[in-house]
Design a protein around this motif. Structure first.
Motif, PDB file in Angstrom:
ATOM      1  N   GLU A 100     -56.824  -5.599  24.688  1.00 46.11           N
ATOM      2  CA  GLU A 100     -56.140  -4.083  24.340  1.00 46.11           C
ATOM      3  C   GLU A 100     -56.690  -3.043  24.362  1.00 46.11           C
ATOM      4  O   GLU A 100     -57.928  -3.212  24.460  1.00 46.11           O
ATOM      5  CB  GLU A 100     -55.041  -4.528  23.153  1.00 46.11           C
ATOM      6  CG  GLU A 100     -55.864  -5.080  21.818  1.00 46.11           C
ATOM      7  CD  GLU A 100     -55.119  -5.059  20.625  1.00 46.11           C
ATOM      8  OE1 GLU A 100     -53.775  -4.376  20.544  1.00 46.11           O
ATOM      9  OE2 GLU A 100     -55.009  -5.966  20.005  1.00 46.11           O
ATOM     10  N   ASN A 101     -56.384  -1.666  24.408  1.00 47.57           N
ATOM     11  CA  ASN A 101     -57.213  -1.130  24.665  1.00 47.57           C
ATOM     12  C   ASN A 101     -57.124   0.150  23.334  1.00 47.57           C
ATOM     13  O   ASN A 101     -55.792  -0.037  22.714  1.00 47.57           O
ATOM     14  CB  ASN A 101     -56.828  -0.595  25.370  1.00 47.57           C
ATOM     15  CG  ASN A 101     -57.858   0.722  25.994  1.00 47.57           C
ATOM     16  OD1 ASN A 101     -58.717   0.600  25.413  1.00 47.57           O
ATOM     17  ND2 ASN A 101     -57.832   2.243  27.120  1.00 47.57           N
ATOM     18  N   GLY A 108     -48.628   8.934  29.423  1.00 48.36           N
ATOM     19  CA  GLY A 108     -47.776   8.951  29.322  1.00 48.36           C
ATOM     20  C   GLY A 108     -46.606   7.870  28.762  1.00 48.36           C
ATOM     21  O   GLY A 108     -45.202   7.568  28.970  1.00 48.36           O
ATOM     22  N   THR A 109     -47.098   6.903  28.859  1.00 43.36           N
ATOM     23  CA  THR A 109     -46.827   5.628  28.137  1.00 43.36           C
ATOM     24  C   THR A 109     -47.345   5.159  26.912  1.00 43.36           C
ATOM     25  O   THR A 109     -48.403   5.574  26.805  1.00 43.36           O
ATOM     26  CB  THR A 109     -47.190   3.987  29.453  1.00 43.36           C
ATOM     27  OG1 THR A 109     -47.467   3.728  29.003  1.00 43.36           O
ATOM     28  CG2 THR A 109     -46.726   4.348  30.842  1.00 43.36           C
ATOM     29  N   GLN A 110     -46.281   4.581  25.636  1.00 44.29           N
ATOM     30  CA  GLN A 110     -46.963   3.632  25.027  1.00 44.29           C
ATOM     31  C   GLN A 110     -47.526   1.879  24.789  1.00 44.29           C
ATOM     32  O   GLN A 110     -47.592   1.121  24.233  1.00 44.29           O
ATOM     33  CB  GLN A 110     -45.371   3.027  24.096  1.00 44.29           C
ATOM     34  CG  GLN A 110     -44.977   4.281  23.602  1.00 44.29           C
ATOM     35  CD  GLN A 110     -44.014   4.049  22.667  1.00 44.29           C
ATOM     36  OE1 GLN A 110     -44.044   2.994  21.985  1.00 44.29           O
ATOM     37  NE2 GLN A 110     -42.653   4.779  23.301  1.00 44.29           N
ATOM     38  N   ILE A 111     -47.566   1.933  27.086  1.00 44.19           N
ATOM     39  CA  ILE A 111     -48.749   0.304  27.290  1.00 44.19           C
ATOM     40  C   ILE A 111     -50.238   0.289  26.707  1.00 44.19           C
ATOM     41  O   ILE A 111     -50.983   1.278  27.597  1.00 44.19           O
ATOM     42  CB  ILE A 111     -48.364   0.228  28.728  1.00 44.19           C
ATOM     43  CG1 ILE A 111     -47.103  -0.061  28.885  1.00 44.19           C
ATOM     44  CG2 ILE A 111     -49.456  -1.179  29.022  1.00 44.19           C
ATOM     45  CD1 ILE A 111     -46.094  -0.875  27.892  1.00 44.19           C
ATOM     46  N   LEU A 143     -49.483 -11.083  33.501  1.00 45.13           N
ATOM     47  CA  LEU A 143     -50.002  -9.847  33.349  1.00 45.13           C
ATOM     48  C   LEU A 143     -48.525  -8.989  32.774  1.00 45.13           C
ATOM     49  O   LEU A 143     -48.334  -7.592  33.453  1.00 45.13           O
ATOM     50  CB  LEU A 143     -51.036  -8.896  33.681  1.00 45.13           C
ATOM     51  CG  LEU A 143     -52.364  -9.643  34.104  1.00 45.13           C
ATOM     52  CD1 LEU A 143     -53.063  -8.617  34.504  1.00 45.13           C
ATOM     53  CD2 LEU A 143     -53.284 -10.104  32.853  1.00 45.13           C
ATOM     54  N   LEU A 144     -48.118  -9.070  31.800  1.00 47.81           N
ATOM     55  CA  LEU A 144     -47.080  -8.784  31.282  1.00 47.81           C
ATOM     56  C   LEU A 144     -47.508  -7.308  30.219  1.00 47.81           C
ATOM     57  O   LEU A 144     -48.455  -6.913  29.278  1.00 47.81           O
ATOM     58  CB  LEU A 144     -46.604  -9.486  30.229  1.00 47.81           C
ATOM     59  CG  LEU A 144     -44.914  -8.378  29.355  1.00 47.81           C
ATOM     60  CD1 LEU A 144     -44.198  -8.774  30.695  1.00 47.81           C
ATOM     61  CD2 LEU A 144     -44.461  -9.253  28.825  1.00 47.81           C
ATOM     62  N   PRO A 145     -47.338  -5.764  30.907  1.00 49.74           N
ATOM     63  CA  PRO A 145     -47.978  -4.726  29.845  1.00 49.74           C
ATOM     64  C   PRO A 145     -46.593  -4.489  28.711  1.00 49.74           C
ATOM     65  O   PRO A 145     -46.082  -5.002  28.525  1.00 49.74           O
ATOM     66  CB  PRO A 145     -46.868  -3.310  30.753  1.00 49.74           C
ATOM     67  CG  PRO A 145     -47.192  -4.369  31.925  1.00 49.74           C
ATOM     68  CD  PRO A 145     -46.544  -5.666  31.846  1.00 49.74           C
ATOM     69  N   ILE A 146     -47.913  -5.151  26.906  1.00 51.18           N
ATOM     70  CA  ILE A 146     -47.381  -4.595  26.162  1.00 51.18           C
ATOM     71  C   ILE A 146     -47.615  -3.338  25.296  1.00 51.18           C
ATOM     72  O   ILE A 146     -49.182  -2.543  25.635  1.00 51.18           O
ATOM     73  CB  ILE A 146     -47.063  -5.692  25.581  1.00 51.18           C
ATOM     74  CG1 ILE A 146     -48.873  -5.625  25.168  1.00 51.18           C
ATOM     75  CG2 ILE A 146     -46.720  -6.870  26.098  1.00 51.18           C
ATOM     76  CD1 ILE A 146     -49.161  -7.278  24.331  1.00 51.18           C
ATOM     77  N   GLU A 150     -46.236  -4.577  19.710  1.00 46.17           N
ATOM     78  CA  GLU A 150     -46.147  -6.065  20.550  1.00 46.17           C
ATOM     79  C   GLU A 150     -47.015  -6.732  20.714  1.00 46.17           C
ATOM     80  O   GLU A 150     -46.890  -7.985  20.357  1.00 46.17           O
ATOM     81  CB  GLU A 150     -45.458  -5.729  21.790  1.00 46.17           C
ATOM     82  CG  GLU A 150     -44.008  -4.769  22.112  1.00 46.17           C
ATOM     83  CD  GLU A 150     -43.741  -4.694  23.044  1.00 46.17           C
ATOM     84  OE1 GLU A 150     -42.381  -3.705  22.894  1.00 46.17           O
ATOM     85  OE2 GLU A 150     -44.111  -4.456  24.522  1.00 46.17           O
ATOM     86  N   ALA A 151     -48.705  -5.847  20.542  1.00 42.33           N
ATOM     87  CA  ALA A 151     -50.378  -6.435  20.610  1.00 42.33           C
ATOM     88  C   ALA A 151     -50.091  -6.830  19.896  1.00 42.33           C
ATOM     89  O   ALA A 151     -50.623  -8.215  19.059  1.00 42.33           O
ATOM     90  CB  ALA A 151     -51.331  -5.931  21.091  1.00 42.33           C
TER      91      ALA A 151
END
Length: 182
Positions: A100-101, A108-111, A143-146, A150-151
């Motif tokens: 995670e970061n 522009g995303t919540q990923i 690799l599923l972007p979350i 969610e992390a």
């Protein structure tokens, strides 16, 4: 390095034809892009990571599948994650790992993270290429972007809790602009 015939045939069976190939050059792995027309999906995989001596239960490659219009995102996530793993070769790579970061990985995303998991899109043995003896030749980790929430859920309750939330709320996991389920 190019995909050996068995592995490339395995990928084609599940993902369709290779539409773009980026050779390894100096980074130790190449990238392959596959597209399916119905539904319009793009999958990017590493090619050669399995030969880099990473710490895993079997030789490993990475994959990310998103809507065809987000193929550049899949390519970015796979390439960036492969570089991170190569910088930390002693880190165990297995299903359930999260990287995670602090900030969104994609503007522009919540990923904020990726989850390494079996593919929720391709079943029937996609994640494991086995030899006739049953030994695993290559494990492909999706690799599923979350999102950050969610992390946190994976960290606190495990990946099964996240997949239960996905099952209940049915988000579009192929779209990086989706809302969070946690």
């Amino acid at each position: 390095m190019t995909a050996d015939n068995d592995y490339l045939d395995h990928l084609r069976r599940h993902l369709g034809e290779v539409v773009e190939r980026e050779e390894a050059q100096d980074r130790g792995y190449g990238l392959l892009e596959f597209r399916r027309e119905t539904p319009p999906l793009s999958t990017v995989t590493t090619d050669g990571l399995r030969s880099q001596g990473l710490t895993a239960l079997a030789p490993v490659e990475l994959a990310c599948t998103l809507w065809e219009g987000q193929r550049h995102v899949a390519r970015h996530l796979v390439d960036s994650m492969a570089q991170i793993l190569l910088r930390n070769p002693s880190r165990l790579i297995e299903y359930g790992f999260v990287v995670e970061n602090d900030e969104a990985l994609l503007k522009g995303t919540q990923i904020h993270a990726v989850l390494g998991c079996p593919s929720p899109f391709f079943r029937d043995g996609f994640g494991l290429l086995k030899e006739e003896s049953g030994n695993i030749n290559v494990q492909t980790i999706t690799l599923l972007p979350i999102t950050a929430g969610e992390a946190d859920l994976v960290r606190d309750e495990g990946e099964d809790a996240l997949f239960a939330a996905f099952w209940e709320k049915k988000p579009n996991l192929l779209d990086v602009t989706r809302e969070t389920v946690a």
